[in-house]
Design a protein around this motif. Structure first.
Motif, PDB file in Angstrom:
ATOM      1  N   TRP A   1     -10.254  -0.471   0.332  1.00  0.00           N
ATOM      2  CA  TRP A   1     -10.317  -0.970   1.714  1.00  0.00           C
ATOM      3  C   TRP A   1     -10.540  -2.402   1.946  1.00  0.00           C
ATOM      4  O   TRP A   1     -10.269  -3.235   2.934  1.00  0.00           O
TER       5      TRP A   1
ATOM      6  N   TYR B   1      -3.621  -2.064  10.379  1.00  0.00           N
ATOM      7  CA  TYR B   1      -3.449  -1.543   8.575  1.00  0.00           C
ATOM      8  C   TYR B   1      -3.942  -0.188   8.555  1.00  0.00           C
ATOM      9  O   TYR B   1      -3.389   0.730   8.096  1.00  0.00           O
ATOM     10  N   ARG B   2      -5.285   0.024   8.882  1.00  0.00           N
ATOM     11  CA  ARG B   2      -5.774   1.434   8.636  1.00  0.00           C
ATOM     12  C   ARG B   2      -5.048   2.445   9.376  1.00  0.00           C
ATOM     13  O   ARG B   2      -4.761   3.806   8.612  1.00  0.00           O
TER      14      ARG B   2
ATOM     15  N   ARG C   1      -6.992  -3.138  -4.948  1.00  0.00           N
ATOM     16  CA  ARG C   1      -6.917  -1.532  -4.585  1.00  0.00           C
ATOM     17  C   ARG C   1      -7.373  -0.580  -5.721  1.00  0.00           C
ATOM     18  O   ARG C   1      -7.850   0.389  -5.299  1.00  0.00           O
TER      19      ARG C   1
ATOM     20  N   ALA D   1      -3.040   5.553   7.408  1.00  0.00           N
ATOM     21  CA  ALA D   1      -3.545   6.776   7.762  1.00  0.00           C
ATOM     22  C   ALA D   1      -2.477   7.830   8.350  1.00  0.00           C
ATOM     23  O   ALA D   1      -2.506   9.115   7.723  1.00  0.00           O
TER      24      ALA D   1
ATOM     25  N   ARG E   1       0.892  -1.203  -0.170  1.00  0.00           N
ATOM     26  CA  ARG E   1      -0.071  -0.224   0.037  1.00  0.00           C
ATOM     27  C   ARG E   1       0.947   1.287   0.062  1.00  0.00           C
ATOM     28  O   ARG E   1       0.571   2.196  -0.721  1.00  0.00           O
TER      29      ARG E   1
ATOM     30  N   LEU F   1      -6.913  -5.478  10.352  1.00  0.00           N
ATOM     31  CA  LEU F   1      -7.333  -4.439   9.507  1.00  0.00           C
ATOM     32  C   LEU F   1      -7.336  -2.931  10.374  1.00  0.00           C
ATOM     33  O   LEU F   1      -7.018  -1.902   9.821  1.00  0.00           O
TER      34      LEU F   1
END
Length: 225
Positions: free
Chosen positions: A136, A212-213, A131, A217, A61, A209
């Motif tokens: 998401w 990860y987020r 992606r 961010a 990512r 998750l």
């Protein structure tokens, strides 16, 4: 910060996850939940290894698939090396009660390295494709596809009789026992190990998750002057 230096935390994280997983996979979880003997279906390594998918997804990512594949190849080299060294080291230090033969070590190393390489590269491919569609969902389905392949390849190559040509087998793993330690239907014990391993990977993929987020961010926030 140089490009190579920016990859260092991921290389370190992947190496740490693989080494710890290869160490913990030697130890069944001793305990009981109702009629279920946890040692029949799980080792401690099942909880550590899925974090490799988190590392791969983060690199994919933030830095892109090319860099993610580089990290995967480094993890592959570490996985094979750790699979060869760990059993002998654990036995020499008294952590492992039995000494594995060279043929058995070779089979585990081949199973571990092959499963890791194919599963992680699949994760990179699926993640990168999703992606572009709906980012998401990418880490969940990338990890899910990789986990299915990883579990199938590792446990089949490491324990299934059809792969006996790869190296020595494990008689205890081939014994029939209640499926998942509970069901009336019986299956070779390694099948229950594989199912338990996959269920843990699935659960951790969902939980992962959250970090990860948060990490993605933090990379997405503009830098304050």
């Amino acid at each position: 910060m140089s490009r190579a230096t920016s990859y260092t935390p991921y290389i370190f994280a992947m190496t740490l996850v693989v080494v710890i997983s290869n160490f913990l996979v030697q130890f069944p979880i001793h305990g009981q939940v109702g009629a279920l003997q946890l040692a029949d279906v799980l080792t401690w390594g099942a909880f550590a290894y899925p974090l490799a998918f988190l590392v791969t997804d983060l690199v994919n990512r933030i830095h892109g698939p090319k860099t993610a594949r580089r990290i995967v190849f480094i993890g592959f080299a570490v996985a094979v090396t750790a699979s060869i060294i760990a059993p002998k080291l654990l036995y020499a230090t008294g952590w492992l009660e039995f000494e594995m033969t060279a043929s058995r070590i070779a089979r585990i190393a081949i199973a571990s390295g092959t499963a890791f390489l194919i599963a992680q590269l699949l994760d990179v491919t699926v993640f990168n494709w999703l992606r572009k569609q709906d980012w998401w969902r990418a880490p969940v389905f990338g990890s899910l596809s990789g986990s299915i392949v990883d579990t199938t390849i590792f446990f089949s190559v490491a324990f299934a009789p059809v792969f006996g040509f790869v190296g020595a087998g494990e008689p205890f793993a081939l014994e029939n026992s209640p499926l998942l330690g509970l069901m009336a239907m019986e299956a070779p014990r390694w099948v229950s190990w594989a199912l338990g391993d996959f269920l843990v990977k699935l659960a951790i993929a969902v939980v992962a998750l959250i970090p990860y987020r948060l990490i993605v961010a933090s990379y997405s926030r503009p830098t304050l002057a």
